[in-house]
Every structure is written in structure tokens, then in C-alpha cells.
Design a protein around this motif. Structure first.
Motif, PDB file in Angstrom:
ATOM      1  N   ASP A 173      45.909  30.244  38.261  1.00  0.00           N
ATOM      2  CA  ASP A 173      46.942  29.209  38.201  1.00  0.00           C
ATOM      3  C   ASP A 173      47.857  29.380  39.415  1.00  0.00           C
ATOM      4  O   ASP A 173      47.385  29.420  40.538  1.00  0.00           O
ATOM      5  N   ARG A 174      49.146  29.546  39.198  1.00  0.00           N
ATOM      6  CA  ARG A 174      50.087  29.732  40.313  1.00  0.00           C
ATOM      7  C   ARG A 174      50.342  31.198  40.630  1.00  0.00           C
ATOM      8  O   ARG A 174      51.032  31.513  41.614  1.00  0.00           O
ATOM      9  N   ALA A 175      49.807  32.113  39.827  1.00  0.00           N
ATOM     10  CA  ALA A 175      50.046  33.540  40.026  1.00  0.00           C
ATOM     11  C   ALA A 175      49.069  34.115  41.044  1.00  0.00           C
ATOM     12  O   ALA A 175      47.942  33.632  41.203  1.00  0.00           O
ATOM     13  N   SER A 176      49.499  35.193  41.738  1.00  0.00           N
ATOM     14  CA  SER A 176      48.632  35.868  42.704  1.00  0.00           C
ATOM     15  C   SER A 176      48.934  37.357  42.714  1.00  0.00           C
ATOM     16  O   SER A 176      50.053  37.789  42.431  1.00  0.00           O
ATOM     17  N   ILE A 177      47.898  38.148  43.039  1.00  0.00           N
ATOM     18  CA  ILE A 177      47.999  39.606  43.143  1.00  0.00           C
ATOM     19  C   ILE A 177      47.295  40.008  44.426  1.00  0.00           C
ATOM     20  O   ILE A 177      46.192  39.538  44.709  1.00  0.00           O
ATOM     21  N   ARG A 178      47.909  40.898  45.199  1.00  0.00           N
ATOM     22  CA  ARG A 178      47.310  41.406  46.428  1.00  0.00           C
ATOM     23  C   ARG A 178      47.491  42.916  46.491  1.00  0.00           C
ATOM     24  O   ARG A 178      48.507  43.452  46.031  1.00  0.00           O
ATOM     25  N   GLY A 179      46.521  43.609  47.097  1.00  0.00           N
ATOM     26  CA  GLY A 179      46.628  45.047  47.261  1.00  0.00           C
ATOM     27  C   GLY A 179      45.342  45.622  47.826  1.00  0.00           C
ATOM     28  O   GLY A 179      44.321  44.936  47.930  1.00  0.00           O
ATOM     29  N   ASP A 180      45.385  46.912  48.185  1.00  0.00           N
ATOM     30  CA  ASP A 180      44.189  47.589  48.677  1.00  0.00           C
ATOM     31  C   ASP A 180      43.259  47.969  47.532  1.00  0.00           C
ATOM     32  O   ASP A 180      42.045  48.022  47.713  1.00  0.00           O
ATOM     33  N   HIS A 181      43.836  48.231  46.365  1.00  0.00           N
ATOM     34  CA  HIS A 181      43.034  48.651  45.210  1.00  0.00           C
ATOM     35  C   HIS A 181      43.710  48.128  43.947  1.00  0.00           C
ATOM     36  O   HIS A 181      44.915  48.309  43.759  1.00  0.00           O
ATOM     37  N   VAL A 182      42.938  47.491  43.069  1.00  0.00           N
ATOM     38  CA  VAL A 182      43.483  46.892  41.847  1.00  0.00           C
ATOM     39  C   VAL A 182      42.660  47.350  40.661  1.00  0.00           C
ATOM     40  O   VAL A 182      41.426  47.284  40.671  1.00  0.00           O
ATOM     41  N   LEU A 183      43.357  47.828  39.618  1.00  0.00           N
ATOM     42  CA  LEU A 183      42.737  48.216  38.357  1.00  0.00           C
ATOM     43  C   LEU A 183      43.314  47.353  37.250  1.00  0.00           C
ATOM     44  O   LEU A 183      44.525  47.089  37.233  1.00  0.00           O
ATOM     45  N   ALA A 184      42.482  46.924  36.313  1.00  0.00           N
ATOM     46  CA  ALA A 184      42.970  46.091  35.212  1.00  0.00           C
ATOM     47  C   ALA A 184      42.137  46.340  33.972  1.00  0.00           C
ATOM     48  O   ALA A 184      40.910  46.496  34.047  1.00  0.00           O
ATOM     49  N   ASP A 185      42.810  46.391  32.815  1.00  0.00           N
ATOM     50  CA  ASP A 185      42.161  46.403  31.511  1.00  0.00           C
ATOM     51  C   ASP A 185      42.319  45.015  30.906  1.00  0.00           C
ATOM     52  O   ASP A 185      43.420  44.441  30.913  1.00  0.00           O
TER      53      ASP A 185
END
Length: 390
Positions: free
Chosen positions: A273-285
């Protein structure tokens, strides 16, 4: 249309070795001879004749070759269609050649099928090598309402076949027969995956399958996957881009496949949607979405998030923006942000912006001495430094 058989059955050297083998043959030899028996039924001509003697490393040849338009191999619910098959029993290797302008087609039970430009099988190693343009297809559900999934690649693929149980008959422990009992697989070259509403593209894909799910669909058997090389994953309104992506899968209460854990690395960018995430390494459950509301709910929702290295989180739906070296967040419901922690250092200060933020706390174990320098609370409650949102 034509079958060619090559058996080494004569010669003094062969006879001497046969007598030696007979003196030390195990008691189960009659059963083995019955299992190795070959019966051919045909109409038409028959030609018998000598052939070139085997070399030292080719003794005891037992070879089978069939040519047709097409050649069809069947056993149980498994089927292979091709233009030519060559089987060397002495090395337990199989070569399958395509029909003219076509492919080699595999039917692996009622739910799985595959095609390739050529196929090589090493039965001792339990490996099936698919060459050229490859497609692995899966069907789930009744014929009219079935959901179709597929994995395609343009260079090659390799299927690793699980062994049968110790109690299984030797003939059942056969890579050519049991290609439906996959343990793992690798696909290389312009990989494309379509799985329900999720699509993935990458240069290479390595997948593992659950044990004891022979004949099942992708959704029932897929356990984990690693994609590498310009990875793009889309699902509904979400999109992920990274250099490498690791996924672990589970089934929802409705038996729909979803990624329960995700690890992405290499210039990670995520949009939803309108949200964004940026990074070198991303972890998610991740988890299946709540039962309510039933309409227009996503395929999965986020529960925990960790972003490392030049981290950024922009979430207008939760009225939150954060930047720093590390971001950790927790969610509930339909991705509603409940807790966010931002950490920074001298090179990348932590920044957290949250409308109507009640608490902003500097974490002293991250920044030293000058951590308060320049830290200010703006009228809309934004603050720099190491901060934690409640």
C-alpha cells in the motif's frame, strides 16, 4: 516404434566371472532374478546379432533403448512421454530425449507434472536433471475449481528424490518411478514462480519439501525456499525486492500456503500500500490474517519486524516514520503497529516520527556521551536519538 536391447551374455571371461559369482551368490538370488526379469511383447520383425565387446569399465552391460512417436513409460500413476529413452542398467542411468520440436513430459501422480527439453536421471544418486526450458506444475483441488501453481526456469533444474522407507521393496526405491516423492529441487535461469496470488522471480531458486507428502500439491508439500539474484516477490498490493530471500512456509487453518518467516538481504526494498521498508537485511515473522474481516484480507500479516543496516520504515497507515542503523517493530491485527524501537550511532542517528506519540525514550546502552546533542522534540512529537515507541 522400436526397441533395442544390449546384454553381455557370452565369452570366456564373462562365463568365468558368472561361475565365480554363482558360488558366492546370496540366498535371495532367485528373488532378484525375478525382479530383474524383462519381458517384451511385440509385433513385427526381430533381429539378433553380436555387438562390439565391452571395454574393461563396461562389463556386464544391460542396456535398453526405445524410439517412438512418442515413447510412453508408465508405472502406477507416473507417466513419461518422450521421443527416445536410453537406460543403462549397469550404471543405473537414464536419458530421455524430446519429441521433435517438443519436450519431455512427466506425469508425477494426480497433482504434479513437469516438462523439459531433455532429462538425465542418475538412479544411484537419486537425481533427476532437467535441461533447457523447465516447468514444474501443481494442481490442488477438484478439476473445475483447481488452483494451479508452477515453477519455471530457462537454464536447468535438478530434482532430488527422497528414499523409500527401509521396508519398501527395492523396485519401489527408484528415482525414475518415484519422481513424485521430492526431497528438494534447484531451478536456475530466469526463474518464475506462481503460487496462488504470490509471484516470485529470481536467477536461482532452491526449495525443500516436507517428508511423506508424495503426490501432494506445492501447497501441501513446500517447506522452505531460497531465491537469489535480483529477487522480486509480489503478493496482492505488496512487493519485495532484494538480492537474496529465504522463506519458511506453513499452512493456514484454511490450508492455504503462506510464508511464516522471511529473511531478505542485499538492498532490500518492501512496499505494501503506502508503507515502505528499506535496509541491508530484513527479518520478519508472519501469520495468516485474522478471521475478521473476511473480505479483502491479505494472504498474510506481519507480527515482528527487524531491519538492519541503513534502516528505514515509512508507514502512513500507522502514522510512523523511522530511520537508523536498526529498527525493530511489533504488529497486531491487520498490521497495526504497537511497538517500535530505533537504534542509531554517530554515522546514522536514530530518528522516529510519530503523530500523537505519548512516549519517546533514549536508550543509553546504544549511544554514548553526545547522544543528547541536538535531540529535540518537535511540535508533532518527533525526536532524534535512540528512541522507543509505545
Amino acid at each position: 516404434d522400436e526397441v533395442r536391447l544390449l546384454f553381455d551374455v557370452g565369452g570366456a571371461n564373462r562365463l568365468a566371472k558368472s561361475k565365480s559369482a554363482a558360488s558366492t551368490a546370496p540366498a535371495s538370488r532367485p528373488a532378484r532374478e525375478e525382479r530383474d526379469r524383462l519381458v517384451v511383447h511385440w509385433t513385427g520383425g526381430l533381429e539378433l546379432g553380436p555387438t562390439t565387446p565391452p571395454t574393461a569399465d563396461e562389463e556386464h552391460r544391460r542396456r535398453f533403448e526405445a524410439v517412438g512417436h512418442p515413447v510412453v513409460l508408465t508405472r502406477g500413476d507416473g507417466t513419461v512421454r518422450c521421443a527416445k529413452v536410453a537406460y543403462h542398467d549397469d550404471t543405473r542411468r537414464v536419458w530421455l530425449y524430446p519429441t521433435e520440436g517438443g519436450t519431455v513430459e512427466f506425469g508425477m501422480g494426480p497433482n504434479l507434472s513437469a516438462s523439459a527439453e531433455a532429462v538425465y536421471i542418475d538412479r544411484n544418486a537419486r537425481v533427476v536433471k532437467l535441461i533447457g526450458s523447465v516447468e514444474l506444475r501443481s494442481r490442488r483441488g477438484a478439476a473445475q475449481a483447481a488452483r494451479m501453481s508452477s515453477i519455471r526456469s530457462s537454464y536447468w533444474a535438478e530434482l532430488h528424490i527422497a528414499e523409500s522407507s527401509a521396508a519398501a521393496e527395492p523396485s519401489e526405491n527408484d528415482a525414475l518411478v518415484d519422481v513424485g516423492r521430492l526431497r528438494s529441487a534447484t531451478f536456475v535461469g530466469q526463474v518464475q514462480v506462481e503460487l496462488n496470488e504470490q509471484q516470485l522471480t529470481a536467477h536461482q531458486l532452491d526449495v525443500t519439501f516436507k517428508a511423506d507428502t508424495a503426490g501432494g500439491s506445492f501447497e501441501e508439500s513446500l517447506e522452505a525456499a531460497t531465491a537469489s539474484g535480483t529477487v522480486v516477490l509480489t503478493s496482492g498490493k505488496g512487493r519485495l525486492e532484494s538480492g537474496e530471500l529465504d522463506l519458511a512456509f506453513a499452512l493456514s487453518p484454511e490450508h492455504s500456503l503462506y510464508p511464516r518467516h522471511m529473511a531478505a538481504s542485499g538492498a532490500v526494498v518492501i512496499h505494501r500500500d503506502r508503507a515502505s521498508i528499506r535496509g541491508d537485511h530484513v527479518l520478519a515473522d508472519l501469520e495468516p490474517p485474522p478471521a475478521e474481516p473476511a473480505d479483502k484480507k491479505p494472504a498474510f500479516v506481519m507480527r515482528t519486524l527487524e531491519v538492519h543496516g541503513d534502516a528505514e520504515l515509512i508507514d502512513p497507515n500507522n502514522r510512523t516514520a523511522a530511520r537508523g542503523q536498526e529498527i525493530a517493530a511489533q504488529f497486531e491485527g491487520l498490521n497495526r503497529l504497537t511497538t517500535a524501537t530505533v537504534r542509531g550511532d554517530e554515522t546514522q542517528p536514530a530518528l522516529l516520527h510519530r503523530q500523537q506519540m505519548r512516549t519517546a525514550r533514549v536508550e543509553s546502552h546504544v549511544l554514548t556521551g553526545a547522544r543528547h546533542a541536538g535531540s529535540q522534540v518537535s511540535p508533532d512529537s518527533a525526536r532524534t536519538g535512540d528512541q522507543k515507541l509505545h
